[in-house]
Write a protein that holds these residues in place. Structure first.
Motif, PDB file in Angstrom:
ATOM      1  N   ASN A  59      15.573  42.769 -13.505  1.00  0.00           N
ATOM      2  CA  ASN A  59      16.881  43.382 -13.700  1.00  0.00           C
ATOM      3  C   ASN A  59      16.844  44.884 -13.433  1.00  0.00           C
ATOM      4  O   ASN A  59      17.710  45.439 -12.746  1.00  0.00           O
ATOM      5  N   GLN A  60      15.826  45.537 -13.953  1.00  0.00           N
ATOM      6  CA  GLN A  60      15.741  46.995 -13.793  1.00  0.00           C
ATOM      7  C   GLN A  60      15.450  47.385 -12.354  1.00  0.00           C
ATOM      8  O   GLN A  60      15.995  48.365 -11.832  1.00  0.00           O
ATOM      9  N   GLU A  79      13.843  28.357 -13.591  1.00  0.00           N
ATOM     10  CA  GLU A  79      13.197  29.654 -13.388  1.00  0.00           C
ATOM     11  C   GLU A  79      13.885  30.432 -12.272  1.00  0.00           C
ATOM     12  O   GLU A  79      14.113  31.643 -12.398  1.00  0.00           O
ATOM     13  N   ASP A  80      14.222  29.729 -11.194  1.00  0.00           N
ATOM     14  CA  ASP A  80      14.859  30.399 -10.064  1.00  0.00           C
ATOM     15  C   ASP A  80      16.217  30.960 -10.459  1.00  0.00           C
ATOM     16  O   ASP A  80      16.558  32.094 -10.102  1.00  0.00           O
ATOM     17  N   LEU A  81      17.001  30.185 -11.180  1.00  0.00           N
ATOM     18  CA  LEU A  81      18.326  30.642 -11.571  1.00  0.00           C
ATOM     19  C   LEU A  81      18.243  31.802 -12.559  1.00  0.00           C
ATOM     20  O   LEU A  81      19.028  32.758 -12.469  1.00  0.00           O
ATOM     21  N   ALA A  82      17.304  31.745 -13.502  1.00  0.00           N
ATOM     22  CA  ALA A  82      17.160  32.849 -14.454  1.00  0.00           C
ATOM     23  C   ALA A  82      16.796  34.140 -13.726  1.00  0.00           C
ATOM     24  O   ALA A  82      17.340  35.214 -14.025  1.00  0.00           O
ATOM     25  N   ALA A  83      15.891  34.044 -12.759  1.00  0.00           N
ATOM     26  CA  ALA A  83      15.508  35.229 -11.986  1.00  0.00           C
ATOM     27  C   ALA A  83      16.682  35.732 -11.165  1.00  0.00           C
ATOM     28  O   ALA A  83      16.952  36.945 -11.120  1.00  0.00           O
ATOM     29  N   MET A  87      18.601  39.447 -11.454  1.00  0.00           N
ATOM     30  CA  MET A  87      18.714  40.371 -10.326  1.00  0.00           C
ATOM     31  C   MET A  87      20.162  40.598  -9.921  1.00  0.00           C
ATOM     32  O   MET A  87      20.542  41.725  -9.563  1.00  0.00           O
ATOM     33  N   GLN A  88      20.994  39.569  -9.977  1.00  0.00           N
ATOM     34  CA  GLN A  88      22.410  39.764  -9.658  1.00  0.00           C
ATOM     35  C   GLN A  88      23.084  40.657 -10.695  1.00  0.00           C
ATOM     36  O   GLN A  88      23.924  41.495 -10.348  1.00  0.00           O
ATOM     37  N   ASP A  89      22.722  40.498 -11.957  1.00  0.00           N
ATOM     38  CA  ASP A  89      23.243  41.394 -12.991  1.00  0.00           C
ATOM     39  C   ASP A  89      22.836  42.838 -12.696  1.00  0.00           C
ATOM     40  O   ASP A  89      23.623  43.772 -12.871  1.00  0.00           O
ATOM     41  N   GLY A  90      21.595  43.013 -12.241  1.00  0.00           N
ATOM     42  CA  GLY A  90      21.096  44.360 -11.996  1.00  0.00           C
ATOM     43  C   GLY A  90      21.722  45.025 -10.795  1.00  0.00           C
ATOM     44  O   GLY A  90      22.132  46.196 -10.854  1.00  0.00           O
ATOM     45  N   VAL A  91      21.834  44.305  -9.692  1.00  0.00           N
ATOM     46  CA  VAL A  91      22.328  44.928  -8.457  1.00  0.00           C
ATOM     47  C   VAL A  91      23.845  45.075  -8.446  1.00  0.00           C
ATOM     48  O   VAL A  91      24.394  45.846  -7.653  1.00  0.00           O
ATOM     49  N   GLY A  92      24.538  44.350  -9.318  1.00  0.00           N
ATOM     50  CA  GLY A  92      25.985  44.497  -9.436  1.00  0.00           C
ATOM     51  C   GLY A  92      26.714  44.135  -8.159  1.00  0.00           C
ATOM     52  O   GLY A  92      26.636  43.015  -7.671  1.00  0.00           O
ATOM     53  N   ALA A 136      28.789  31.586  -6.868  1.00  0.00           N
ATOM     54  CA  ALA A 136      29.953  31.759  -7.740  1.00  0.00           C
ATOM     55  C   ALA A 136      30.157  33.206  -8.154  1.00  0.00           C
ATOM     56  O   ALA A 136      31.269  33.605  -8.509  1.00  0.00           O
ATOM     57  N   ARG A 137      29.096  34.004  -8.092  1.00  0.00           N
ATOM     58  CA  ARG A 137      29.218  35.408  -8.483  1.00  0.00           C
ATOM     59  C   ARG A 137      30.132  36.198  -7.547  1.00  0.00           C
ATOM     60  O   ARG A 137      30.572  37.290  -7.884  1.00  0.00           O
ATOM     61  N   ALA A 138      30.417  35.654  -6.373  1.00  0.00           N
ATOM     62  CA  ALA A 138      31.337  36.341  -5.461  1.00  0.00           C
ATOM     63  C   ALA A 138      32.721  36.490  -6.087  1.00  0.00           C
ATOM     64  O   ALA A 138      33.437  37.466  -5.819  1.00  0.00           O
ATOM     65  N   ALA A 139      33.096  35.532  -6.931  1.00  0.00           N
ATOM     66  CA  ALA A 139      34.411  35.583  -7.577  1.00  0.00           C
ATOM     67  C   ALA A 139      34.503  36.692  -8.609  1.00  0.00           C
ATOM     68  O   ALA A 139      35.609  37.081  -9.017  1.00  0.00           O
ATOM     69  N   ASP A 140      33.364  37.214  -9.037  1.00  0.00           N
ATOM     70  CA  ASP A 140      33.332  38.268 -10.056  1.00  0.00           C
ATOM     71  C   ASP A 140      32.916  39.615  -9.473  1.00  0.00           C
ATOM     72  O   ASP A 140      32.473  40.502 -10.205  1.00  0.00           O
ATOM     73  N   GLY A 141      33.043  39.768  -8.172  1.00  0.00           N
ATOM     74  CA  GLY A 141      32.737  41.051  -7.555  1.00  0.00           C
ATOM     75  C   GLY A 141      31.330  41.186  -7.016  1.00  0.00           C
ATOM     76  O   GLY A 141      30.962  42.253  -6.502  1.00  0.00           O
ATOM     77  N   GLY A 142      30.526  40.141  -7.136  1.00  0.00           N
ATOM     78  CA  GLY A 142      29.177  40.190  -6.590  1.00  0.00           C
ATOM     79  C   GLY A 142      29.198  39.973  -5.081  1.00  0.00           C
ATOM     80  O   GLY A 142      30.214  39.586  -4.499  1.00  0.00           O
TER      81      GLY A 142
END
Length: 285
Positions: A59-60, A79-83, A87-92, A136-142
């Motif tokens: 994340n950092q 494991e893949d989804l958690a990683a 990373m998606q949370d981190g890169v915004g 799905a993160r594309a719908a939230d601005g990713g």
């Protein structure tokens, strides 16, 4: 652009780091060991010590980057989804490029593209839930992008070498499955590295097949490998049951009959595979 990359010490990762650096990007790469750190630094990246389960590290590092390329192989879908989530949370709003695979489409019944229905063998069935969540993160601005590589050649030829060439050298004949008439959707390592870099500019939610568009049969590949190995072109057929016994569940993936096109990536990203004669490359001594 500043890029964070996982899987950098692998042969895909080293090639991708090299291409990123050649195109003027700065790269930080995850390294779970001293040996991996040495490899990513030699490829041109700065090392970030940690593994795929070190979610805070992921994340950092992603938060420091403008984009992320996730190449590392996870041990499970969870494991893949958690990683990926860390990373998606981190890169915004920065681009996040996730690695899938072409095997998820199963037998293609002719030439297909990314619109083909999924029919994955068990060994890659877990990818569906992960890729759906990533996109799905594309719908939230990713800005998620999925690259689905075909079967790699060039460089280490990792899977083909492990499961076909090395056993064939030991036995005196390169194996293929059944009558060998099934097609393999191949991609050269260098072309794939360039595709990952091109995907950094892709629209959010995009999916791209990473294939070279040349889909030789498994028997043709075996014959070329047998020539390169100095075996006078000797090959041998394995039944699917024999292959499963020798190779495990990945045998079902090698048995797929896949003809795939990367026309979408070529059209949207301006990327063109330059390695279009895989059999000659396989057959070179």
């Amino acid at each position: 652009m500043k890029i964070f990359l996982t899987g950098g010490s692998g042969y895909i990762g080293r090639a991708t780091i090299g291409e990123l650096v050649r195109q003027g990007h700065t790269v930080e790469a995850l390294a779970r060991s001293e040996r991996a750190e040495t490899a990513v630094v030699a490829a041109g990246a700065s090392a970030v010590r940690g593994g795929l389960t070190d979610l805070d590290v992921l994340n950092q590092a992603a938060a420091r980057a403008e984009a992320v390329i996730h190449l590392a192989q996870a041990t499970s879908g969870e494991e893949d989804l958690a990683a990926a989530t860390a990373m998606q949370d981190g890169v915004g709003g920065g681009t996040y490029v996730h690695t899938g695979g072409s095997w998820v489409y199963g037998d293609t019944d002719g030439v297909q593209d990314e619109s083909a229905p999924w029919n994955p063998p068990a060994v890659v069935a877990w990818r569906k839930a992960v890729e759906d969540a990533v996109l799905a993160r594309a719908a939230d601005g990713g800005r998620p992008v999925v690259v689905q590589p075909g079967l790699l050649y060039g460089g280490d030829n990792r899977l083909i070498d492990i499961f076909f060439v090395q056993p064939g050298k030991e036995s005196g004949a390169i194996p293929y499955l059944g009558d060998g008439g099934n097609h393999w959707a191949l991609i050269h390592l260098d072309d794939l590295a360039r595709l990952y870099v091109a995907a950094l500019s892709a629209p959010a939610g995009s999916v791209y097949l990473g294939v070279g568009g040349v889909n030789p049969t498994a028997k043709e590949v075996a014959e070329a490998c047998a020539h390169a190995a100095g075996l006078d072109g000797k090959t041998v057929s394995l039944s699917l049951d024999e292959a499963r016994e020798r190779m495990g569940p990945i045998a079902d993936a090698f048995a797929l009959d896949q003809q795939l096109t990367s026309a979408k990536a070529q059209r949207e990203l301006g990327w063109t595979p330059v390695h279009t004669d895989p059999l000659t490359e396989f057959g070179a001594r």
